[in-house]
Design an enzyme around this catalytic site. Structure first.
Site, mmCIF file in Angstrom:
data_model
loop_
_atom_site.group_PDB
_atom_site.id
_atom_site.type_symbol
_atom_site.label_atom_id
_atom_site.label_comp_id
_atom_site.label_asym_id
_atom_site.label_seq_id
_atom_site.Cartn_x
_atom_site.Cartn_y
_atom_site.Cartn_z
ATOM 1 N N SER A 96 -26.583 124.264 69.785
ATOM 2 C CA SER A 96 -27.600 125.276 69.547
ATOM 3 C C SER A 96 -27.030 126.670 69.753
ATOM 4 C CB SER A 96 -28.807 125.044 70.455
ATOM 5 O OG SER A 96 -28.381 125.050 71.790
ATOM 6 N N ASP B 247 -24.093 96.879 46.919
ATOM 7 C CA ASP B 247 -23.711 97.023 45.521
ATOM 8 C C ASP B 247 -22.263 96.588 45.303
ATOM 9 O OD1 ASP B 247 -24.189 97.516 42.884
ATOM 10 O OD2 ASP B 247 -23.973 99.692 43.003
ATOM 11 N N GLY C 40 -17.635 33.371 61.824
ATOM 12 C CA GLY C 40 -18.858 33.008 62.532
ATOM 13 C C GLY C 40 -18.923 33.554 63.938
#
Ligand SMILES: *[C@@H]1O[C@H](CO)[C@@H](O)[C@H](O)[C@H]1NC(C)=O
Ligand SMILES: *[C@@H]1O[C@H](CO)[C@@H](O)[C@H](O)[C@H]1NC(C)=O
Ligand SMILES: *[C@@H]1O[C@H](CO)[C@@H](O)[C@H](O)[C@H]1NC(C)=O
Ligand SMILES: *[C@@H]1O[C@H](CO)[C@@H](O)[C@H](O)[C@H]1NC(C)=O
Ligand SMILES: *[C@@H]1O[C@H](CO)[C@@H](O)[C@H](O)[C@H]1NC(C)=O
Ligand SMILES: *[C@@H]1O[C@H](CO)[C@@H](O)[C@H](O)[C@H]1NC(C)=O
Ligand SMILES: *[C@@H]1O[C@H](CO)[C@@H](O)[C@H](O)[C@H]1NC(C)=O
Length: 634
Positions: free
Chosen positions: A304, A467, A166
């Site tokens: 180049s 994959d 209680g």
């Protein structure tokens, strides 16, 4: 030339590094471990009395969890017991106020948490029944949301003292507010989660979509010290309030226009955590931009100039002379960009493979041959290889098959790869007469996860393999795994937006994630899904088509048979009979849980590959110990 910026930049970088470093070393509250069972002692360094008042605010919104058990199995009973607001409980759990929960349902309970002296708590009160004692009250009635020590501290009684029937007992429930360190990385709430007997840090972080490291740090745990005990509270750092739809979030709408930005940043914390990294890279990038520009300028200039020579060489050496200009430029760029990629002559490859004889055929258009004195796999490809070559040039990892050179002859490309003598994994898991033991399988799984993690997190831009399947995993002479076949791999959109959309669905049936099949969403989580399927094949010894056939309903059902219900028997039925029960059941269940999280319908709730690799590494080291102590050899 003057550089006005560098000094401030450098200071910023240093600051960034310092902040990065410190914010990654913070920890919040000490995990209670088993201190809750020791009612007589009050360990100083433990959170047995409560979580310390170290947060940004002295009070905050916090969350508790509670498992519904009669008589505390209704919204009303639970809100009474925990002094919470019933309407808040019904709202957050999406139930009506008068509803009863099923037994053992995890119920979220919003509470106001505040500092009371040294500790955070939320107050409940309880009227003692006959035979109540502090320990049972704390452990059974309150399920670990409070401790016997904390209860005794409130009443001033020594914990062994009997409680009078209680008597009203003030019950301090364990809650906490985020620290500055946590709010800095986007954490807004802490949830006191009640641990179950089969919980571990991985399971909890996956369940609530929380970064695993953040979860560990919030509880002063680490990868090496991560044991979690049942019936304790662990703090889960959350960005948004918890919800029971956490693991079944709806898929992004298929009507999503292709230009709209992707579902905003994924699981709660990782992106915020990365902000500092971006800042760091940003500033370094800025610093080196000029240098880079100079380098590019000179490279282009050099290129180049050089081109005229190589054109001559190519034209004389190629009888057909039909090579397109772009192709030639591409070839030039290969030989320019890296010394590691060799340009082979066709005659050389003819010699190596006995004129591409069937005796040298591995499968499809892949041949075995000795090139430069080393056994290699030579693949003939018709069509565009530039993406694959470009990617292969960027990667260098033990678990990704490496490309040593290329050859172009009459519109056919020949790619020369490192050779893996034990061939594809699919041969080993599906064919009779070949067998991999438990540790070998886990080693392979770990290898694949590590390779994928590299692809996802350490290539720039990040790449998705797209994959992943058992025939695309090759095994070398030591049964270490190497991922191959990057033909479908593609870059995810850089940085934050991990998603992109495609209309062109490619890949292998059975391994494809639902969001990709339905909506064409591409992200690294695609590979995570396929990895889950692969892992399932490896454990069951069954091909994915067979798995689908056997489980007409769904593969997740087969997994939950192991995880939820049938325990050992469920596991026995799941595992490859060829292993004859020779596997550590505990770790096998752990792997099944990883599979389960990889196959989550919502890609955002699938764990990232680095986490998976980390957990497989732990399982691997434990499995090696298990193998030694059980004398099971390969
Ligand atoms: C936050 O991080 C700093 C820097 O590492 C650390 O000193 C401090 O203790 C941390 N705060 C908390 C409450 O953990
Ligand atoms: C802390 O308090 C401030 C001001 O009241 C509030 O804006 C902020 O949201 C609080 N932070 C947390 C984490 O509760
Ligand atoms: C928490 O605080 C808010 C406002 O401060 C209040 O509306 C709410 O009822 C409180 N909840 C509980 C359970 O006391
Ligand atoms: C719960 O309450 C609603 C109204 O709030 C009512 O319609 C419903 O019948 C009640 N359910 C039960 C099981 O009592
Ligand atoms: C809880 O109770 C303590 C006394 O034990 C009190 O100091 C504290 O203010 C209370 N907290 C709240 C939120 O009511
Ligand atoms: C604590 O409570 C749980 C149920 O909530 C129970 O299974 C467990 O045995 C209890 N622990 C002790 C030490 O009594
Ligand atoms: C409760 O714990 C605090 C902090 O350890 C301590 O100072 C205080 O004396 C304790 N109170 C009781 C009544 O034991």
């Amino acid at each position: 030339m003057a550089f006005p910026l560098p000094s401030t930049k450098i200071i910023f970088i240093i600051l960034t590094i310092i902040i990065c470093f410190t914010s990654s070393t913070f920890s919040q509250q000490p995990y209670i471990r088993e201190d809750n069972t020791d009612c007589d002692s009050r360990p100083k360094e433990s959170s047995a009395l409560g979580f310390f008042c170290n947060g940004l605010n002295t009070s905050c919104q916090a969350y508790l969890t509670f498992r519904s058990r009669p008589p505390y199995n209704t919204v009303v009973a639970i809100s009474d017991l925990l002094a919470a607001d019933p309407s808040e409980i019904s709202e957050i759990n999406s139930v009506s106020k008068n509803s009863t929960f099923e037994a053992n349902n995890l119920v979220f309970v919003p509470v106001n948490c505040s500092c009371s002296g040294e500790f955070y708590q939320t107050n409940a009160s309880y009227i003692a029944k006959a035979d109540d004692n502090y320990f049972d009250l704390a452990n059974n009635t309150f399920q670990g949301l409070t401790t016997c020590q904390a209860l005794a501290n409130q009443t001033g009684n020594p914990p062994i003292l009997e409680i009078e029937t209680g008597q009203t007992i003030r019950v301090p429930l364990r809650c906490a507010c985020p620290t500055k360190n946590q709010t800095d990385v986007g954490v807004n709430y802490l949830m006191s989660y009640l641990t179950d007997y089969d919980d571990d840090d991985y399971k909890i972080s996956v369940e609530f979509g929380v970064d695993n490291q953040l979860l560990l740090k919030a509880n002063r745990l680490s990868d090496l010290d991560n044991t979690i005990y049942p019936d304790t509270t662990i703090l889960v750092p959350l960005k948004t309030p918890p919800s029971n739809s956490q693991s079944i979030e709806p898929l992004p709408s298929p009507l999503l226009p292709p230009t709209s930005s992707p579902p905003s940043s994924s699981s709660n914390t990782s992106s915020k955590k990365n902000t500092w990294l971006y800042a760091l890279f940003g500033s370094i990038g800025g610093l080196f931009l000029l240098v880079l520009g100079t380098v590019i300028f000179f490279t282009v200039f050099r290129r180049s100039k050089k081109k005229s020579d190589s054109v001559l060489v190519s034209e004389t050496s190629n009888a057909g002379g039909k090579i397109q200009k772009e192709t030639r430029e591409f070839l030039d760029s290969i030989s320019d960009a890296t010394q590691s990629l060799k340009l082979y002559g066709f005659e050389e490859l003819m010699r190596a493979t006995d004129g591409f004889s069937s005796a040298c055929l591995i499968e499809g258009s892949v041949y075995r041959g000795v090139v430069d004195g080393i056994l290699a796999a030579i693949k003939r490809v018709d069509g565009d290889v530039s993406k694959e070559i470009n990617l292969q040039q960027k990667i260098n990892h033990f678990n990704l098959i490496s490309l040593s050179g290329v050859c172009l002859n009459k519109d056919h490309w020949y790619l020369v790869y490192e050779y893996a003598s034990n061939g594809p994994l699919s041969d080993w898991i599906f064919s009779d007469g070949k067998f991999l033991n438990w540790t070998q399988r886990i080693q392979i799984a770990f290898d694949v996860a590590t390779g994928l993690n590299y692809l996802h997190s350490f290539t720039n831009p990040s790449h998705v393999h797209k994959d992943i399947k058992s025939s695309n995993i090759l095994l070398d002479s030591d049964f270490r795994a190497k991922i191959t076949n990057f033909g479908l791999a593609r870059a995810t959109q850089a940085q934050e937006g991990q998603f992109s959309l495609t209309n062109h669905i490619v890949g292998t049936i059975g391994y494809l994630a639902p969001e990709y099949l339905q909506n064409g969403i591409v992200s690294t989580k695609l590979d995570v899904y396929a990895f889950g399927v692969l892992l399932m094949e490896m454990l069951t010894g069954k091909e994915v088509s067979v798995l689908h056939e056997e489980n007409r309903n769904s593969i997740p059902d087969a997994l939950s048979a192991v995880l939820d219900g049938e325990g050992q028997e469920g596991l026995r039925q799941f595992m490859d009979p060829a292993m004859q029960g020779k596997y550590p059941a505990e770790f096998a269940t752990f792997v099944v849980r990883i599979i389960d999280s990889c196959l989550k319908k919502n890609p955002e709730t699938r764990p990232p590959m680095d986490e998976i690799a980390q957990f497989l590494s732990r399982i691997l080291s434990n499995s090696l110990t298990w193998e030694l102590s059980n004398n099971i050899a390969g």
